[in-house]
Scaffold this active site. Structure first.
Site, PDB file in Angstrom:
ATOM      1  N   HIS A  89       0.850  -1.193   0.000  1.00 61.34           N
ATOM      2  CA  HIS A  89       0.000   0.000   0.000  1.00 61.34           C
ATOM      3  C   HIS A  89       0.889   1.248   0.000  1.00 61.34           C
ATOM      4  O   HIS A  89       1.834   1.329   0.798  1.00 61.34           O
ATOM      5  CB  HIS A  89      -0.896  -0.025   1.254  1.00 61.34           C
ATOM      6  CG  HIS A  89      -1.831   1.135   1.309  1.00 61.34           C
ATOM      7  ND1 HIS A  89      -2.959   1.204   0.525  1.00 61.34           N
ATOM      8  CD2 HIS A  89      -1.780   2.279   2.020  1.00 61.34           C
ATOM      9  CE1 HIS A  89      -3.573   2.350   0.760  1.00 61.34           C
ATOM     10  NE2 HIS A  89      -2.882   3.024   1.673  1.00 61.34           N
ATOM     11  N   GLY A 111     -10.455  -6.661   6.162  1.00 62.69           N
ATOM     12  CA  GLY A 111     -10.647  -5.206   6.086  1.00 62.69           C
ATOM     13  C   GLY A 111      -9.935  -4.576   4.904  1.00 62.69           C
ATOM     14  O   GLY A 111      -9.213  -5.239   4.148  1.00 62.69           O
TER      15      GLY A 111
HETATM   16  C1  GRF Z   1       1.362   0.491  -6.051  1.00 64.51           C
HETATM   17  O1  GRF Z   1       1.627   1.831  -5.732  1.00 64.51           O
HETATM   18  C2  GRF Z   1       0.848  -0.237  -4.858  1.00 64.51           C
HETATM   19  O2  GRF Z   1       1.287   0.296  -3.651  1.00 64.51           O
HETATM   20  C3  GRF Z   1      -0.643  -0.061  -4.969  1.00 64.51           C
HETATM   21  O3  GRF Z   1      -0.911  -0.079  -6.338  1.00 64.51           O
HETATM   22  C4  GRF Z   1       0.241   0.339  -7.068  1.00 64.51           C
HETATM   23  C5  GRF Z   1       0.510  -0.735  -8.079  1.00 64.51           C
HETATM   24  O4  GRF Z   1       1.476  -0.352  -9.024  1.00 64.51           O
HETATM   25  N1  GRF Z   1      -1.343  -1.079  -4.223  1.00 64.51           N
HETATM   26  P1  GRF Z   1       2.029  -1.409 -10.051  1.00 64.51           P
HETATM   27  O5  GRF Z   1       0.837  -2.012 -10.801  1.00 64.51           O
HETATM   28  O6  GRF Z   1       2.795  -2.449  -9.308  1.00 64.51           O
HETATM   29  O7  GRF Z   1       2.885  -0.623 -10.988  1.00 64.51           O
END
Ligand code: GRF
Length: 210
Positions: free
Chosen positions: A114, A148
């Protein structure tokens, strides 16, 4: 590398898959004792699927709309994960919430990344939310997945400074750079059996404690 068997990693994606790329690279360079054995997307045009093709990794587009319920959709995902004998499920830009079917089948074996320091700024607009709030430090979090939204036990976090002239794009780009190190590191720790969940806390065991 250890004599342990390689962790079989499944990656669930919806978009560009740059984290997938970082994980594949770490695995191909033997920096982690793990290999990506399957990539599943809920979006047909996800560039992540093309990355999987490039690396000869089995890949699937599973369309939620083709299933009568979310449970049935996840049954299909679980079926594919089992066919490929996945040990660990990695959500990497997967834009659906993991449901009960997936969580029950892979308890404490699903990770998410995240782009904020949880529990601050959960949800899909975390970089924008953090920037608008005016925080001076944000970052990224790798956590185990529970029912969650971005609430599961935290495995690793790394801070990224927010600059005065940051836009959502520039901040997200710098967070991404950190993600590319943090996610493979979390997978490495998992594959070495170094993660112990105790309530909502995750203890990272040292070599001496193993
Ligand atoms: C990342 O910033 C991740 O933290 C979030 O979605 C984005 C995915 O980027 N969950 P990618 O598809 O790996 O380039």
């Amino acid at each position: 590398m250890t004599g342990r068997k390689k962790t079989r990693v499944a990656v669930l994606v919806s978009g560009s898959g740059t984290n997938l790329r970082a994980i594949i690279n770490a695995s191909e360079k033997d920096e982690i004792n793990a290999s990506v054995v399957v990539v599943i997307s809920n979006c047909e045009d996800a560039f992540a699927l093309k990355r999987a093709v490039k690396h000869d990794i089995p890949n699937y587009f599973v369309d939620l709309k083709e299933f009568e319920s979310r449970d049935k959709y996840e049954e299909e995902i679980v079926k594919i994960l089992k066919e490929h004998k996945a040990d660990l499920v990695i959500l990497a830009g997967y834009m659906l919430l993991a449901g009960q079917k997936l969580i029950n089948e892979f308890e404490n074996k699903i990770m998410n990344i995240h782009p904020a320091l949880l529990p601050s700024f959960p949800g899909t607009h975390s970089v924008k939310d953090a920037l608008e709030y005016g925080v001076k430090v944000s970052g990224c979090t790798v956590h185990f997945v529970d029912e969650g939204l971005d609430t599961g036990p935290i495995i690793l976090q790394k801070a990224v400074s927010v600059l005065d002239n940051d836009t959502e794009e520039t901040l997200h780009n710098r967070i991404h750079e950190v993600e590319y190190e943090l996610y493979p590191e979390a997978i490495r720790l998992f594959s070495e059996g170094k993660l112990r969940i105790d309530g909502h806390r995750v203890k990272v065991m040292s070599d001496e404690e193993m």
